[in-house]
Design a protein around this motif. Structure first.
Motif, short mmCIF file in Angstrom:
data_model
loop_
_atom_site.label_atom_id
_atom_site.label_comp_id
_atom_site.label_asym_id
_atom_site.label_seq_id
_atom_site.Cartn_x
_atom_site.Cartn_y
_atom_site.Cartn_z
N CYS A 179 -8.93 8.71 19.92
CA CYS A 179 -7.60 9.24 19.62
C CYS A 179 -7.13 10.19 20.70
O CYS A 179 -5.97 10.16 21.12
CB CYS A 179 -7.62 9.98 18.28
N GLN A 180 -8.04 11.04 21.16
CA GLN A 180 -7.67 12.03 22.17
C GLN A 180 -7.43 11.38 23.53
O GLN A 180 -6.50 11.75 24.25
CB GLN A 180 -8.76 13.09 22.28
N GLU A 181 -8.24 10.41 23.90
CA GLU A 181 -8.16 9.82 25.23
C GLU A 181 -7.04 8.79 25.38
O GLU A 181 -6.32 8.80 26.38
CB GLU A 181 -9.50 9.18 25.60
N THR A 182 -6.90 7.90 24.41
CA THR A 182 -5.89 6.84 24.53
C THR A 182 -5.07 6.69 23.26
O THR A 182 -4.53 5.61 22.98
CB THR A 182 -6.56 5.49 24.87
N GLY A 183 -4.96 7.76 22.49
CA GLY A 183 -4.23 7.69 21.22
C GLY A 183 -2.75 7.44 21.35
O GLY A 183 -2.10 7.09 20.36
N GLU A 184 -2.19 7.62 22.54
CA GLU A 184 -0.78 7.29 22.73
C GLU A 184 -0.57 5.80 22.96
O GLU A 184 0.55 5.31 22.91
CB GLU A 184 -0.22 8.06 23.94
N ILE A 185 -1.67 5.06 23.17
CA ILE A 185 -1.56 3.65 23.55
C ILE A 185 -2.01 2.71 22.44
O ILE A 185 -1.22 1.91 21.93
CB ILE A 185 -2.36 3.38 24.84
N TRP A 186 -3.30 2.76 22.07
CA TRP A 186 -3.81 1.71 21.18
C TRP A 186 -3.19 1.71 19.79
O TRP A 186 -3.00 0.62 19.21
CB TRP A 186 -5.34 1.73 21.10
N PRO A 187 -2.79 2.87 19.21
CA PRO A 187 -2.12 2.78 17.91
C PRO A 187 -0.81 2.00 17.99
O PRO A 187 -0.50 1.20 17.09
CB PRO A 187 -1.88 4.26 17.55
N GLN A 188 -0.03 2.22 19.05
CA GLN A 188 1.23 1.48 19.19
C GLN A 188 0.99 -0.01 19.40
O GLN A 188 1.70 -0.85 18.84
CB GLN A 188 2.04 2.05 20.36
N LEU A 189 -0.02 -0.32 20.20
CA LEU A 189 -0.31 -1.73 20.48
C LEU A 189 -0.79 -2.46 19.24
O LEU A 189 -0.38 -3.60 18.97
CB LEU A 189 -1.36 -1.84 21.59
N ARG A 190 -1.63 -1.82 18.46
CA ARG A 190 -2.15 -2.50 17.26
C ARG A 190 -1.05 -2.65 16.22
O ARG A 190 -1.02 -3.63 15.48
CB ARG A 190 -3.38 -1.78 16.73
N ARG A 191 -0.09 -1.69 16.17
CA ARG A 191 1.04 -1.81 15.24
C ARG A 191 1.98 -2.94 15.65
O ARG A 191 2.69 -3.48 14.79
CB ARG A 191 1.81 -0.49 15.18
N LYS A 192 1.98 -3.28 16.91
CA LYS A 192 2.81 -4.39 17.38
C LYS A 192 2.16 -5.74 17.13
O LYS A 192 2.74 -6.78 17.45
CB LYS A 192 3.09 -4.22 18.88
N GLY A 193 0.95 -5.71 16.58
CA GLY A 193 0.29 -6.96 16.23
C GLY A 193 -0.57 -7.55 17.31
O GLY A 193 -1.01 -8.70 17.19
N LEU A 194 -0.83 -6.82 18.40
CA LEU A 194 -1.68 -7.34 19.45
C LEU A 194 -3.12 -7.45 18.94
O LEU A 194 -3.56 -6.68 18.09
CB LEU A 194 -1.63 -6.44 20.68
N SER A 195 -3.85 -8.40 19.49
CA SER A 195 -5.24 -8.61 19.08
C SER A 195 -6.12 -7.48 19.59
O SER A 195 -5.75 -6.71 20.50
CB SER A 195 -5.75 -9.93 19.62
N ARG A 196 -7.30 -7.38 19.03
CA ARG A 196 -8.29 -6.39 19.49
C ARG A 196 -8.53 -6.55 20.99
O ARG A 196 -8.56 -5.55 21.73
CB ARG A 196 -9.59 -6.56 18.70
N LYS A 197 -8.69 -7.76 21.45
CA LYS A 197 -8.95 -8.02 22.87
C LYS A 197 -7.80 -7.53 23.73
O LYS A 197 -8.00 -6.90 24.77
CB LYS A 197 -9.19 -9.51 23.09
N GLN A 198 -6.57 -7.79 23.31
CA GLN A 198 -5.40 -7.35 24.07
C GLN A 198 -5.29 -5.83 24.07
O GLN A 198 -4.98 -5.23 25.11
CB GLN A 198 -4.13 -7.97 23.48
N VAL A 199 -5.54 -5.22 22.93
CA VAL A 199 -5.45 -3.77 22.83
C VAL A 199 -6.43 -3.11 23.79
O VAL A 199 -6.08 -2.19 24.54
CB VAL A 199 -5.71 -3.31 21.38
#
Length: 302
Positions: free
Chosen positions: A37-57
């Motif tokens: 959350c601290q290191e990349t919390g601005e990125i992966w939460p948004q990507l996963r909410r957009k429906g991207l796969s685990r691999k893409q995230v």
């Protein structure tokens, strides 16, 4: 900013791999979730909410940028694009780091403007953000884009956390309190931990220091339990902080208020400073102003 649903997604995706990897260490799933959350919390939460796969995230978890003029007060390699180009395979690494930024910016509007600068490139890679300074010692990790898979990211992260434990002097610890986990996270971020500064250490975003933000995320992670499990900390009402539930008061001695000027007050399991590790018998850290009650009214060892 990640929320409890994001943390729960992280745990569902990665908890099995983490639980296996942290066996025999003082780290746990919540600590790794808080670090993500601290290191990349601005990125992966948004990507996963957009429906991207685990691999893409995972592949798009890159960040922190440098351009031809350097990254302000950065002291680690590379400080500039030319620093990177000057080493073996530097051009190839720049191309990878540049493409990583462009690919991520295609999904993250906050990076769109930065990505238009052809000299900009990322220096943080993977969901736990391994810095490009390690390109000098392990170029294959970056050039083979191993950071796009979770297991290599986790292995690198745990290696750095173990080194942070040694730097802080807790290499023999079997367990850590939440506050101590935050101390290790600070050392992970800055390379060291200064007890006199408490959580106000590491990167400052204008509102919170790295240590403060990590501690908040760790408490958040404690409230997000996987199905069938009980959260370590109950989810707080909106606008309230997540704090561990108090244990019943059984002490009968006088009441006191903690007064400390620099660090927290260490609460020990017995009235003696443990040796050789003076923190070995510390069971809690009390902040300034905290109300306490003595077990009895009788002093022990002064």
């Amino acid at each position: 900013m990640p929320n409890a649903d994001d943390v729960l997604w992280f745990k569902r995706q990665f908890h099995r791999e983490i639980e296996e990897a942290v066996t025999g260490t003082p780290f746990d799933v919540d600590m790794l979730a808080a670090l993500a959350c601290q290191e990349t919390g601005e990125i992966w939460p948004q990507l996963r909410r957009k429906g991207l796969s685990r691999k893409q995230v995972l592949a798009l978890c890159v960040g922190d940028t440098i351009d031809a003029k350097g990254d302000g007060g950065r002291r680690a390699f590379p400080r500039t694009k030319s620093d990177l180009l000057a080493v073996t395979d530097g051009q190839r690494m720049f191309d990878i780091a540049r493409k990583a930024l462009v690919d991520m910016a295609a999904h993250m509007t906050a990076y769109e403007a930065v990505a238009t600068n052809p000299n900009k490139f990322c220096h943080g890679f993977g969901i736990f953000q391994l810095d490009l300074q390690f390109f000098l010692s392990d170029p294959d990790y970056f050039m083979e884009r191993r950071y796009e898979a979770f297991s290599p990211c986790l292995a690198k992260c745990l290696g750095e956390l173990q080194r942070a434990l040694k730097r802080v002097g807790w290499a023999d610890r079997a367990a850590l309190t939440d506050l101590e986990m935050a101390c290790i996270a600070i050392a992970y971020n800055t390379g060291r931990y200064k007890p006199g500064l408490g959580l106000k250490q590491g990167y400052f975003d204008g509102t919170r220091y790295y240590g403060e933000a990590f501690f908040d995320y760790l408490r958040l992670a404690r409230t997000a339990a996987l199905p069938g499990a009980t959260p370590a900390i109950p989810a707080p009402p909106p606008g309230s902080a997540a704090v561990a539930p108090p244990s019943p008061v059984t002490a009968t001695g006088p009441a006191y208020r903690v007064e400390t000027l620099q660090t927290t007050l260490r609460l020990r399991s017995e009235a003696i400073v443990s040796t050789p590790d003076p923190r070995a018998n510390v069971i809690g850290e009390l902040p300034d102003g905290h109300l306490v009650r003595a077990v009895t009214g009788k002093a022990v060892h002064g």
